[in-house]
Design a protein around this motif. Structure first.
Motif, mmCIF file in Angstrom:
data_model
loop_
_atom_site.group_PDB
_atom_site.id
_atom_site.type_symbol
_atom_site.label_atom_id
_atom_site.label_comp_id
_atom_site.label_asym_id
_atom_site.label_seq_id
_atom_site.Cartn_x
_atom_site.Cartn_y
_atom_site.Cartn_z
ATOM 1 N N VAL A 105 3.962 -73.456 10.174
ATOM 2 C CA VAL A 105 3.754 -73.105 8.768
ATOM 3 C C VAL A 105 4.972 -73.392 7.901
ATOM 4 N N TYR A 161 6.209 -72.388 1.376
ATOM 5 C CA TYR A 161 5.848 -71.302 2.286
ATOM 6 C C TYR A 161 6.913 -70.211 2.265
ATOM 7 N N GLU A 217 7.294 -66.507 4.141
ATOM 8 C CA GLU A 217 6.684 -65.589 5.104
ATOM 9 C C GLU A 217 6.499 -64.180 4.553
ATOM 10 N N VAL A 251 2.944 -64.052 2.841
ATOM 11 C CA VAL A 251 1.755 -64.441 3.598
ATOM 12 C C VAL A 251 1.365 -63.330 4.570
ATOM 13 N N PRO A 262 -0.471 -65.912 8.638
ATOM 14 C CA PRO A 262 0.085 -67.258 8.807
ATOM 15 C C PRO A 262 -0.784 -68.170 9.671
ATOM 16 N N TYR A 294 -4.775 -66.042 1.741
ATOM 17 C CA TYR A 294 -3.888 -65.699 2.844
ATOM 18 C C TYR A 294 -2.625 -64.973 2.375
#
Length: 91
Positions: A14, A20, A22, A25, A28, A86
């Motif tokens: 990812v 992106y 983390e 999200v 993932p 997501y």
């Protein structure tokens, strides 16, 4: 696109997804499946356009224009919009 799609979809990389984070999200693995699959679709489409250009060279420009001006923006839009499911929800 095929290589990136494979790495993201099947290897869960990812961190290769642009932007992106983390912390934002919540799923993932789901995001990797979604984005990776869309990249694989774009790569397969590019390969199909290349094949069509060899098979029907008189329409090569038309095939490329349709891919570049319709398929790529459409799949990109779907990917950006769909990726929001997501993300973590603010509570």
């Amino acid at each position: 696109m095929l290589g990136l799609g494979y790495l993201i979809r099947f290897r869960g990389r990812v961190e290769l997804i642009a932007g992106y984070d983390e912390k934002r999200v919540r799923d993932p693995e789901g995001l990797a499946r979604f984005v990776g699959t869309n990249l694989l679709l774009l790569g397969a489409g590019a390969f199909a356009v290349l094949a069509l250009e060899f098979l029907i060279p008189g329409y090569a420009v038309l095939f490329f224009v349709i891919y570049a001006l319709v398929a790529v923006p459409l799949v990109s839009f779907i990917t950006v919009r769909g990726s929001s499911r997501y993300e973590k929800r603010d509570s």
